[in-house]
Scaffold this motif. Structure first.
Motif, PDB file in Angstrom:
ATOM      1  N   GLU A 111       0.823  -1.219   0.000  1.00  0.00           N
ATOM      2  CA  GLU A 111       0.000   0.000   0.000  1.00  0.00           C
ATOM      3  C   GLU A 111       0.852   1.263   0.000  1.00  0.00           C
ATOM      4  OE1 GLU A 111      -2.406  -0.478   3.468  1.00  0.00           O
ATOM      5  OE2 GLU A 111      -3.739  -1.931   2.519  1.00  0.00           O
ATOM      6  N   ILE A 112       2.001   1.197   0.672  1.00  0.00           N
ATOM      7  CA  ILE A 112       2.836   2.403   0.739  1.00  0.00           C
ATOM      8  C   ILE A 112       4.029   2.342  -0.210  1.00  0.00           C
ATOM      9  CG2 ILE A 112       2.102   3.027   3.052  1.00  0.00           C
ATOM     10  CD1 ILE A 112       4.659   1.915   4.150  1.00  0.00           C
ATOM     11  N   GLY A 113       4.094   1.279  -1.006  1.00  0.00           N
ATOM     12  CA  GLY A 113       5.076   1.232  -2.094  1.00  0.00           C
ATOM     13  C   GLY A 113       6.482   0.813  -1.712  1.00  0.00           C
ATOM     14  N   ILE A 114       6.630  -0.072  -0.749  1.00  0.00           N
ATOM     15  CA  ILE A 114       7.954  -0.559  -0.369  1.00  0.00           C
ATOM     16  C   ILE A 114       8.410  -1.594  -1.395  1.00  0.00           C
ATOM     17  CG2 ILE A 114       9.259  -1.851   1.367  1.00  0.00           C
ATOM     18  CD1 ILE A 114       7.526  -0.487   3.486  1.00  0.00           C
ATOM     19  N   GLU A 115       9.556  -1.335  -2.012  1.00  0.00           N
ATOM     20  CA  GLU A 115      10.106  -2.230  -3.031  1.00  0.00           C
ATOM     21  C   GLU A 115      10.757  -3.453  -2.378  1.00  0.00           C
ATOM     22  OE1 GLU A 115       9.939  -1.767  -6.392  1.00  0.00           O
ATOM     23  OE2 GLU A 115       8.707   0.004  -6.022  1.00  0.00           O
ATOM     24  N   GLY A 116      10.668  -4.597  -3.041  1.00  0.00           N
ATOM     25  CA  GLY A 116      11.326  -5.812  -2.589  1.00  0.00           C
ATOM     26  C   GLY A 116      10.618  -6.520  -1.459  1.00  0.00           C
ATOM     27  N   ARG A 117       9.388  -6.153  -1.185  1.00  0.00           N
ATOM     28  CA  ARG A 117       8.663  -6.703  -0.034  1.00  0.00           C
ATOM     29  C   ARG A 117       8.396  -8.201  -0.148  1.00  0.00           C
ATOM     30  NH1 ARG A 117       5.648  -3.509  -3.104  1.00  0.00           N
ATOM     31  NH2 ARG A 117       3.851  -4.412  -4.153  1.00  0.00           N
ATOM     32  N   SER A 118       8.258  -8.713  -1.361  1.00  0.00           N
ATOM     33  CA  SER A 118       7.928 -10.129  -1.522  1.00  0.00           C
ATOM     34  C   SER A 118       9.056 -11.046  -1.056  1.00  0.00           C
ATOM     35  CB  SER A 118       7.562 -10.445  -2.966  1.00  0.00           C
ATOM     36  OG  SER A 118       8.669 -10.222  -3.815  1.00  0.00           O
ATOM     37  N   GLY A 119      10.290 -10.562  -1.065  1.00  0.00           N
ATOM     38  CA  GLY A 119      11.417 -11.371  -0.633  1.00  0.00           C
ATOM     39  C   GLY A 119      11.847 -11.126   0.805  1.00  0.00           C
ATOM     40  N   MET A 120      11.106 -10.273   1.514  1.00  0.00           N
ATOM     41  CA  MET A 120      11.489  -9.928   2.892  1.00  0.00           C
ATOM     42  C   MET A 120      10.860 -10.887   3.897  1.00  0.00           C
ATOM     43  SD  MET A 120      11.070  -5.819   3.043  1.00  0.00           S
ATOM     44  CE  MET A 120      11.959  -4.722   1.970  1.00  0.00           C
ATOM     45  N   ASN A 121      11.600 -11.138   4.974  1.00  0.00           N
ATOM     46  CA  ASN A 121      11.020 -11.899   6.071  1.00  0.00           C
ATOM     47  C   ASN A 121      10.311 -10.922   7.016  1.00  0.00           C
ATOM     48  OD1 ASN A 121      12.920 -10.783   7.893  1.00  0.00           O
ATOM     49  ND2 ASN A 121      14.363 -12.442   7.505  1.00  0.00           N
ATOM     50  N   LYS A 122       9.718 -11.436   8.080  1.00  0.00           N
ATOM     51  CA  LYS A 122       8.907 -10.596   8.958  1.00  0.00           C
ATOM     52  C   LYS A 122       9.701  -9.448   9.572  1.00  0.00           C
ATOM     53  CE  LYS A 122       5.602 -10.692  12.722  1.00  0.00           C
ATOM     54  NZ  LYS A 122       4.739 -11.537  13.546  1.00  0.00           N
ATOM     55  N   SER A 123      10.875  -9.708  10.090  1.00  0.00           N
ATOM     56  CA  SER A 123      11.655  -8.647  10.729  1.00  0.00           C
ATOM     57  C   SER A 123      12.077  -7.574   9.728  1.00  0.00           C
ATOM     58  CB  SER A 123      12.870  -9.214  11.462  1.00  0.00           C
ATOM     59  OG  SER A 123      13.757  -9.840  10.571  1.00  0.00           O
ATOM     60  N   GLU A 124      12.387  -7.976   8.502  1.00  0.00           N
ATOM     61  CA  GLU A 124      12.743  -7.007   7.462  1.00  0.00           C
ATOM     62  C   GLU A 124      11.540  -6.138   7.075  1.00  0.00           C
ATOM     63  OE1 GLU A 124      16.258  -9.495   5.159  1.00  0.00           O
ATOM     64  OE2 GLU A 124      14.172  -9.899   4.668  1.00  0.00           O
ATOM     65  N   LEU A 125      10.367  -6.766   6.998  1.00  0.00           N
ATOM     66  CA  LEU A 125       9.149  -6.023   6.686  1.00  0.00           C
ATOM     67  C   LEU A 125       8.847  -4.999   7.781  1.00  0.00           C
ATOM     68  CD1 LEU A 125       6.957  -8.934   5.319  1.00  0.00           C
ATOM     69  CD2 LEU A 125       7.518  -6.847   4.064  1.00  0.00           C
ATOM     70  N   VAL A 126       8.937  -5.429   9.030  1.00  0.00           N
ATOM     71  CA  VAL A 126       8.677  -4.535  10.163  1.00  0.00           C
ATOM     72  C   VAL A 126       9.634  -3.357  10.113  1.00  0.00           C
ATOM     73  CG1 VAL A 126       8.784  -4.333  12.678  1.00  0.00           C
ATOM     74  CG2 VAL A 126       7.634  -6.301  11.637  1.00  0.00           C
ATOM     75  N   ARG A 127      10.915  -3.621   9.889  1.00  0.00           N
ATOM     76  CA  ARG A 127      11.914  -2.551   9.829  1.00  0.00           C
ATOM     77  C   ARG A 127      11.611  -1.581   8.683  1.00  0.00           C
ATOM     78  NH1 ARG A 127      16.420  -5.187   8.502  1.00  0.00           N
ATOM     79  NH2 ARG A 127      16.316  -6.330  10.459  1.00  0.00           N
ATOM     80  N   ALA A 128      11.266  -2.125   7.509  1.00  0.00           N
ATOM     81  CA  ALA A 128      10.965  -1.276   6.357  1.00  0.00           C
ATOM     82  C   ALA A 128       9.726  -0.416   6.603  1.00  0.00           C
ATOM     83  CB  ALA A 128      10.755  -2.156   5.114  1.00  0.00           C
ATOM     84  N   LEU A 129       8.719  -0.977   7.228  1.00  0.00           N
ATOM     85  CA  LEU A 129       7.498  -0.215   7.517  1.00  0.00           C
ATOM     86  C   LEU A 129       7.773   0.880   8.556  1.00  0.00           C
ATOM     87  CD1 LEU A 129       4.958  -3.141   7.517  1.00  0.00           C
ATOM     88  CD2 LEU A 129       4.932  -1.176   5.979  1.00  0.00           C
ATOM     89  N   ARG A 130       8.569   0.566   9.531  1.00  0.00           N
ATOM     90  CA  ARG A 130       8.884   1.575  10.555  1.00  0.00           C
ATOM     91  C   ARG A 130       9.749   2.697  10.005  1.00  0.00           C
ATOM     92  NH1 ARG A 130       9.887  -2.653  15.479  1.00  0.00           N
ATOM     93  NH2 ARG A 130       7.689  -2.851  16.066  1.00  0.00           N
ATOM     94  N   ASP A 131      10.585   2.391   9.024  1.00  0.00           N
ATOM     95  CA  ASP A 131      11.470   3.392   8.451  1.00  0.00           C
ATOM     96  C   ASP A 131      10.813   4.234   7.367  1.00  0.00           C
ATOM     97  OD1 ASP A 131      13.478   2.560  10.113  1.00  0.00           O
ATOM     98  OD2 ASP A 131      14.514   1.360   8.601  1.00  0.00           O
ATOM     99  N   SER A 132       9.638   3.811   6.907  1.00  0.00           N
ATOM    100  CA  SER A 132       8.992   4.564   5.821  1.00  0.00           C
ATOM    101  C   SER A 132       8.198   5.734   6.339  1.00  0.00           C
ATOM    102  CB  SER A 132       8.090   3.652   5.010  1.00  0.00           C
ATOM    103  OG  SER A 132       7.003   3.217   5.789  1.00  0.00           O
TER     104      SER A 132
END
Length: 90
Positions: A69-90
Motif C-alpha cells: 500500500e505504501i510502495g515498499i520495493e522488494g517486499r515479496s522477498g522480505m522476512n517478517k523482521s525485514e518487513l517490520v523494519r521497512a514499515l517503521r522506516d517509511s
C-alpha cells in the motif's frame, strides 16, 4: 555551497519538508508529513487516531499488504523482521 533543489510542486510546505529531510527522513516521508501539515493545523498532524497493534503482532501476509500500500520495493522477498523494519522506516 550549492543551492537546495526544490522538492517539486507536489510538496505544499517546502520549509517543513526541508527540515524533515535535514533530520534524515526519507523524501516520501518528509513529503507526506509536510503535505499533511499544510492540509490541517499542525497540532492535528501529530494527534493519535485509533489504535492498532504493533507491527510485531501482524502476520507476514498483512505486513506485505501494508508494505504494498505504501510502495515498499522488494517486499515479496522480505522476512517478517525485514518487513517490520521497512514499515517503521517509511
Amino acid at each position: 555551497m550549492p543551492a537546495k533543489k526544490s522538492p517539486g510542486p507536489s510538496v505544499k510546505d517546502e520549509g517543513l519538508y526541508e527540515k524533515l529531510r535535514d533530520e534524515g527522513n526519507s523524501k516520501q516521508k518528509s513529503a507526506r508529513i509536510a503535505n499533511a501539515a499544510s492540509n490541517t493545523s499542525r497540532t492535528e498532524v501529530g494527534k493519535k487516531g485509533g489504535s492498532s497493534p504493533s507491527y510485531d503482532e501482524w502476520t507476514v501476509r498483512d505486513l506485505r499488504k501494508r508494505a504494498g500500500e505504501i510502495g515498499i520495493e522488494g517486499r515479496s522477498g522480505m522476512n517478517k523482521s525485514e518487513l517490520v523494519r521497512a514499515l517503521r522506516d517509511s
